[in-house]
Design an enzyme around this catalytic site. Structure first.
Site, PDB file in Angstrom:
ATOM      1  N   SER A  66      44.524  55.344  38.206  1.00  0.00           N
ATOM      2  CA  SER A  66      45.365  56.534  38.305  1.00  0.00           C
ATOM      3  C   SER A  66      44.539  57.783  38.575  1.00  0.00           C
ATOM      4  O   SER A  66      43.339  57.738  38.700  1.00  0.00           O
ATOM      5  CB  SER A  66      46.190  56.681  37.029  1.00  0.00           C
ATOM      6  OG  SER A  66      45.400  56.389  35.896  1.00  0.00           O
TER       7      SER A  66
ATOM      8  N   THR B  34      31.154  54.288  42.826  1.00  0.00           N
ATOM      9  CA  THR B  34      32.571  54.362  42.412  1.00  0.00           C
ATOM     10  C   THR B  34      32.615  54.974  41.000  1.00  0.00           C
ATOM     11  O   THR B  34      32.607  56.189  40.871  1.00  0.00           O
ATOM     12  CB  THR B  34      33.266  52.983  42.442  1.00  0.00           C
ATOM     13  OG1 THR B  34      32.542  52.065  41.639  1.00  0.00           O
ATOM     14  CG2 THR B  34      33.372  52.469  43.863  1.00  0.00           C
TER      15      THR B  34
ATOM     16  N   ASN C 246      38.533  52.254  31.657  1.00  0.00           N
ATOM     17  CA  ASN C 246      39.218  51.153  32.319  1.00  0.00           C
ATOM     18  C   ASN C 246      40.705  51.082  32.019  1.00  0.00           C
ATOM     19  O   ASN C 246      41.413  50.252  32.587  1.00  0.00           O
ATOM     20  CB  ASN C 246      38.525  49.836  31.979  1.00  0.00           C
ATOM     21  CG  ASN C 246      37.207  49.749  32.708  1.00  0.00           C
ATOM     22  OD1 ASN C 246      37.193  49.752  33.930  1.00  0.00           O
ATOM     23  ND2 ASN C 246      36.115  49.734  31.973  1.00  0.00           N
TER      24      ASN C 246
ATOM     25  N   THR D 138      25.322  40.226  41.946  1.00  0.00           N
ATOM     26  CA  THR D 138      26.302  41.093  41.305  1.00  0.00           C
ATOM     27  C   THR D 138      26.325  42.484  41.937  1.00  0.00           C
ATOM     28  O   THR D 138      25.290  43.028  42.255  1.00  0.00           O
ATOM     29  CB  THR D 138      25.947  41.202  39.807  1.00  0.00           C
ATOM     30  OG1 THR D 138      25.654  39.900  39.319  1.00  0.00           O
ATOM     31  CG2 THR D 138      27.071  41.782  39.021  1.00  0.00           C
TER      32      THR D 138
END
Lengths: 413, 413
Positions: free
Chosen positions: A413, A158, A408, A195
């Site tokens: 957006s 990501t 962040n 994690t």
């Protein structure tokens, strides 16, 4: 998505050996990203054992719930992972989406739903359109084996700036078995549970309960010992698959924790997990420094780890590292706020090899110049001796930079 | 030191009434800063009661240790505060420095050392040259009464961008008594203890044990309910002085918690403390947004507060606020990681008046536009209903901006 690779990225990737019985294919399903792969289908051969550790978040994602309910059976045939959407906090729609995802895969592969494992990573709260998997599943089935480990690692990224792979080999019964892993993660990374996403594969034959014990044992000193930003994901998942295909080479199955080969396996597995965990920190959002925090002399290992994490998660320590400021007073602050036993007047602190504080005050030989030189390095060790007992722990983190705030401030957006 | 005032600073200051028996003087002792005041001497008349709450840090500063050892006697004659050096983690030198500081003041005023209270704020680990107080103490003594409340608040600032004062008045026995407070703090601000420096004065006559009970009771919903960066100072100190000078106007002393006037006093004291606590958040390093986080429907108030602080301390929530991003998925994440009872599928979340999530998923009427409009405001309310019980809590924080990183990357230099 980030356009520049973290300066802390590995300079090269290891050659990943084949793990017989494991095959990858990737596809572009258009979940969120355009012009890149966003779905990974890993198939594993019949007889594969599986173990998993998952987020302890009370708001865990639908795929985490799915995996937790099924991993106890210890059997797997496939793993479907998508990036771009976490399928977290999606209510009944999320549950329906994981069920549909599993059906799509099991239908294509001709196995049971309960042997399909699922993971999703990306935005929280957006319904996942699992029907998109139906559009690509036949291609994924046909292409099995077409993707290599780096391709697989790339499909699950990501905000990661580079794919994360690691490998280790060990001799069992005079033959070599391999442990290969991939991982993703760069933000919303905090310890105290398994994690981020990581998927590890070995050709050794290992019984599910042994596999689970090994994975759980090694999580504490690897994935649960790193933090980027103290924020714990809803989706954290580590799955470990053992195909058992090494059995064809005469390597006997590992059926019990009393097996003398367990220690060797555990050490190699731990190395792979630690390597992947470090790669996640080195890809920490906005990271420019890799920081190892060693705490010793604590009352217990548990206490040492809490103190180490208090230092690793302190915004003031992390911004000081970003500013290359040898601000050891903030380390004192972070020890003090941890709530664990500590005696200010026995505390000693090192930056690299430079002891900056001892006996509760600045080291008499303190040199700002020497301490500052350490802070200019890319990899920095901060060491704390509490002088109380034999407890120790090591954790890893990165610095907190303006780029973290930038990344962040507009991730969605 | 910062050169621009926080955009969240108060637009005006209240008129601070005189508190009979309290006098201020400030001086420039050159502790660290040049061209500004850095020492405050507050004297209080004979018979003044005192109460205090202090950091729970295991690495508390020398002045905190000094005050903690003496506040139980409940009697005060003077308060000496310096900025620029925290006298924390300074070992035996730190202890010697507080002893010398107290002697310098007691010698000048002709009272006992045990009635002198001390506080220091600034860099950690640097020995404090207390002999500098000797250079200014005669001037401070001579000038008593020359400084007003804003001058006093200015002398104790470090990275603060504005002085913090608050006042309240209450009627006791048909006469008015006042409660005036000053505070400093902008970074290394975290709850779970009395946070930062604040000094509050009233002319009411209140017995020390009652004063301590009132102060402790109101700390939880004020100073212990704010956080800037989750980092808890070694030096946090709140002292409350009651001169009793209102007795001359026929107001009877408050000698017991059963006194019917206690509730009125407590409410007014709480208002002053909350006002000061909010001013600290509004001066949070790099802050551009003031965020109120209300949690309700938790299993208990304690549980609600832990969840509220988990949200308030999350770097991902705080950077989303900075980016004016209505990223409620990160609120879900922060609820989930708090470790407190929560049922994902009962959770509802509001940004301002806009419900963005309900029943464990995005609100069916969710409007990105409406939610984004809330995020553009300067003051933002984030509300979470857990749907489990009657527990509730409210805490306050600010956003996490690039300026926070910048300020803290080179605070020492």
């Amino acid at each position: 998505m980030p356009t520049t690779v973290s300066p802390l990225a590995p300079k090269s990737y290891p050659d990943m050996p084949e793990i017989e019985g494991v095959q990858f294919a990737t596809a572009s399903a258009g979940i969120k990203y355009k012009g890149r792969t966003d779905v990974l289908l890993a198939t594993v051969c019949e007889g594969t054992s599986v173990a998993g550790v998952f987020t302890r978040s009370k708001c865990s994602s639908a795929p985490v719930d799915w995996c937790k309910a099924r991993v106890g059976d210890g059997r797997a045939r496939a793993l479907l992972v998508n990036s771009g959407n976490a399928n977290a906090f999606t209510g009944k729609k999320g549950k329906a989406a994981v069920e549909l995802s599993a059906q799509i895969v099991s239908g294509a592969l001709g196995c049971g739903d309960a042997e399909i494992f699922l993971a999703s990573t990306g935005v929280i709260g957006e319904p996942l359109r699992a029907e998109k998997f139906a559009d690509v599943v036949e291609d994924l089935k046909k292409d099995q084996g077409s993707a290599d480990w780096l391709d697989a690692a790339r499909a699950i990224m990501t905000t990661d700036t580079y794919p994360k792979v690691a490998t280790a080999s060990v001799d069992l019964d005079g033959e070599s078995v391999s442990i290969n892993g991939i991982a993703k993660g760069a933000g919303m990374i905090a310890p105290d549970m398994a994690t981020m996403l990581s998927f590890i594969f070995t050709d050794a034959a290992i019984a599910p309960d042994v596999l689970q014990a090994l994975l759980s044992a090694e999580t504490g000193r690897s994935f649960n010992a790193v933090t980027v930003d103290s924020d714990t994901s809803t989706s954290d998942t580590v799955l470990l698959f053992a195909t058992g295909t090494a059995g064809a080479r005469g390597i006997a199955p590992v059926a019990s924790l009393d097996d003398p080969r367990v220690d060797t396996l555990r050490a190699a597995l731990g190395d792979v997990m630690l390597d992947l965990a470090h790669q996640i920190v080195r890809d920490g959002e906005g990271a420019r420094k890799f920081v190892e925090i060693r705490v010793e002399g604590a009352e217990s290992d548990t206490s040492a780890k809490k103190i180490a994490l208090s230092i690793a998660n302190s915004p003031l320590v992390k911004t000081a590292v970003a500013g290359e400021d040898a601000n050891w007073g903030r380390v004192v602050m972070a020890v003090g706020k941890a709530g664990e036993p500590a005696d200010r007047d026995r505390l000693a602190i090192w930056f690299g090899d430079i002891r900056v504080a001892v006996d509760g005050e600045r080291d008499p030989d303190y040199s700002e110049e020497a301490a500052s030189a350490v802070m200019k390095e890319e990899d920095i060790v901060i060491q704390v001796d509490l002088g109380l007992g034999a407890g120790q722990a090591t954790v890893w983190t990165c610095d907190l930079t303006k780029e973290y705030v930038e990344i962040n401030g507009d991730y969605r957006s």
